[in-house]
Design an enzyme around this catalytic site. Structure first.
Site, PDB file in Angstrom:
ATOM      1  N   ASP A  75      22.428  -2.448 -11.262  1.00  0.00           N
ATOM      2  CA  ASP A  75      23.351  -2.775 -12.346  1.00  0.00           C
ATOM      3  C   ASP A  75      24.468  -1.744 -12.527  1.00  0.00           C
ATOM      4  O   ASP A  75      25.224  -1.809 -13.482  1.00  0.00           O
ATOM      5  CB  ASP A  75      22.585  -2.944 -13.659  1.00  0.00           C
ATOM      6  CG  ASP A  75      21.817  -1.704 -14.068  1.00  0.00           C
ATOM      7  OD1 ASP A  75      21.709  -0.752 -13.276  1.00  0.00           O
ATOM      8  OD2 ASP A  75      21.308  -1.679 -15.201  1.00  0.00           O
ATOM      9  N   HIS A  76      24.595  -0.801 -11.623  1.00  0.00           N
ATOM     10  CA  HIS A  76      25.666   0.185 -11.749  1.00  0.00           C
ATOM     11  C   HIS A  76      26.991  -0.413 -11.287  1.00  0.00           C
ATOM     12  O   HIS A  76      27.070  -1.061 -10.247  1.00  0.00           O
ATOM     13  CB  HIS A  76      25.357   1.435 -10.913  1.00  0.00           C
ATOM     14  CG  HIS A  76      24.305   2.296 -11.519  1.00  0.00           C
ATOM     15  ND1 HIS A  76      24.572   3.223 -12.490  1.00  0.00           N
ATOM     16  CD2 HIS A  76      22.970   2.355 -11.312  1.00  0.00           C
ATOM     17  CE1 HIS A  76      23.463   3.828 -12.851  1.00  0.00           C
ATOM     18  NE2 HIS A  76      22.457   3.299 -12.148  1.00  0.00           N
TER      19      HIS A  76
END
Length: 187
Positions: A75-76
């Protein structure tokens, strides 16, 4: 008496780790310190020691996660030029869904937002970055489907069985010898 002690141990561990959204038949064990408290686990599912599980994860009935399984990351935000990745923030969290009767091998990594279908098996040490279809056997980094657990008619039989109540399934099969062959089971 032994069953009552096991039930009491599970109940104490579920409360100790604050796992308020797991089924009362969840097979709790020690070493669940880094499991998000919002996890939802079905009946007779199991999470091995030293696993790390981020928020928004749902695990179905009869699923097994071996030791050291990680459900993390993915999710970065790293796509903005001119901003270091560490300062770029994160995308919104996506729920992770693990179906019924799934087996995830030791030291596997599952990226958040992935769905692993009913009856699937993930080989030890795999890295799952994309959805895995029901009844697939997937392994590798990244994980790829190498074959399917059952043929179409066996999948239908298995899906019908999974529709029964968890206690009915447990009571039907719990007392079988662990090394029973499929041929003996079908006699």
């Amino acid at each position: 008496m032994l069953d009552k002690l096991r039930w009491l141990k599970r109940k104490i561990l579920i409360k100790w780790y604050g796992l308020n959204n797991v089924d009362h038949r969840f097979l709790a064990t020690t070493g669940l310190k880094r499991v998000s408290r919002d996890i939802k686990c079905g009946a007779y599912s199991y999470i091995g020691p030293n696993s790390i599980i981020y928020p928004q994860v749902t695990i179905g009935n009869f699923s097994m996660l071996a030791n050291d399984v990680l459900i993390i990351g993915g999710d970065h935000n790293f796509r903005t030029a001119g901003i270091p990745s560490v300062l770029n923030g994160r995308d919104s969290a996506r729920p992770t869904k693990i179906g019924h009767d799934v087996w995830i091998g030791a030291r596997s990594i599952i990226f958040r937002g992935v769905t692993i279908g009913d009856g699937s098996i993930i080989g030890a040490g795999s890295i799952v970055t994309k959805d895995i279809p029901p009844y697939a056997i997937a392994t590798g980094a990244p994980a790829r489907v190498i074959k399917y657990r059952f043929n179409d008619s066996e999948i239908e039989i298995h899906q019908t069985m999974l529709l029964e109540s968890p206690d009915s399934i447990y009571n039907k099969f719990n007392n079988l010898p662990r090394n029973i062959s499929t041929e003996k089971l079908n006699e």
